[in-house]
Design a protein around this motif. Structure first.
Motif, PDB file in Angstrom:
ATOM      1  N   TRP A 196     -29.542  -5.024   7.793  1.00 53.46           N
ATOM      2  CA  TRP A 196     -29.415  -5.331   6.363  1.00 53.46           C
ATOM      3  C   TRP A 196     -29.587  -6.818   6.184  1.00 53.46           C
ATOM      4  CZ3 TRP A 196     -29.734  -2.062   2.553  1.00 53.46           C
ATOM      5  CH2 TRP A 196     -29.515  -2.536   1.250  1.00 53.46           C
ATOM      6  N   PRO A 197     -30.349  -7.298   5.254  1.00 49.13           N
ATOM      7  CA  PRO A 197     -31.092  -6.484   4.305  1.00 49.13           C
ATOM      8  C   PRO A 197     -32.321  -5.854   4.947  1.00 49.13           C
ATOM      9  CG  PRO A 197     -31.536  -8.805   3.919  1.00 49.13           C
ATOM     10  CD  PRO A 197     -30.508  -8.732   5.020  1.00 49.13           C
TER      11      PRO A 197
ATOM     12  N   ASP B  22     -23.873   9.160  13.620  1.00 44.55           N
ATOM     13  CA  ASP B  22     -23.408   7.778  13.750  1.00 44.55           C
ATOM     14  C   ASP B  22     -23.915   6.891  12.631  1.00 44.55           C
ATOM     15  OD1 ASP B  22     -26.035   7.943  14.672  1.00 44.55           O
ATOM     16  OD2 ASP B  22     -25.767   6.378  16.164  1.00 44.55           O
ATOM     17  N   GLY B  23     -24.722   7.408  11.742  1.00 43.29           N
ATOM     18  CA  GLY B  23     -25.199   6.643  10.595  1.00 43.29           C
ATOM     19  C   GLY B  23     -26.676   6.846  10.329  1.00 43.29           C
ATOM     20  N   TYR B  24     -27.023   6.772   9.068  1.00 41.66           N
ATOM     21  CA  TYR B  24     -28.414   6.919   8.645  1.00 41.66           C
ATOM     22  C   TYR B  24     -28.577   6.224   7.305  1.00 41.66           C
ATOM     23  CZ  TYR B  24     -26.393  10.847   6.007  1.00 41.66           C
ATOM     24  OH  TYR B  24     -25.626  11.630   5.181  1.00 41.66           O
ATOM     25  N   ARG B  25     -29.814   6.002   6.941  1.00 45.48           N
ATOM     26  CA  ARG B  25     -30.122   5.337   5.678  1.00 45.48           C
ATOM     27  C   ARG B  25     -30.899   6.298   4.790  1.00 45.48           C
ATOM     28  NH1 ARG B  25     -32.092  -0.346   6.560  1.00 45.48           N
ATOM     29  NH2 ARG B  25     -29.852  -0.663   6.477  1.00 45.48           N
TER      30      ARG B  25
END
Length: 115
Positions: A112-113, A81-84
């Motif tokens: 973010w930020p 589902d998302g990662y950084r």
């Protein structure tokens, strides 16, 4: 190329042994000892390079392997589902270990930020 004074070079050598989650011929991925998210894994090249710019200049294929390994870690950790991905380059950016390392962060909503 290794640096005997470098913590991550010692991790690559297995002394002390980190909590390894993924390994390739050129990279090693292990859990961060001070996690900033439910999933926080560091991916390092096995060869010593001070920062992302140095690695990209010296071994661009290994830089690509670093990102590919990070994607595999994210998949294996269930971060679909998302990662950084974070590369801190230099002391002013928060780099504290001067062996390039890519942070894989996930398991919660990322803001973010980042700060």
């Amino acid at each position: 190329m290794t640096d005997s004074d470098c913590l991550f070079c010692r991790f690559v050598a297995g002394e002390p042994a980190p909590d390894v989650v993924h390994e390739t011929a050129t990279t090693l991925a292990f859990r961060d000892i001070n996690p900033q998210a439910p999933t926080h894994v560091l991916v390092v090249p096995k060869a010593h390079h001070r920062d992302a710019a140095a690695l990209a200049a010296a071994e661009p294929a290994v830089m690509a392997d670093l990102v590919a390994s990070a994607a595999e870690v994210a998949r294996a950790e269930g971060l679909g589902d998302g990662y950084r991905l974070v590369l801190n380059t230099g002391e002013g950016a928060g780099q504290t270990v001067f062996h390039v390392h890519l942070h894989v962060l996930g398991g919660r909503a990322m803001q973010w930020p980042p700060g």
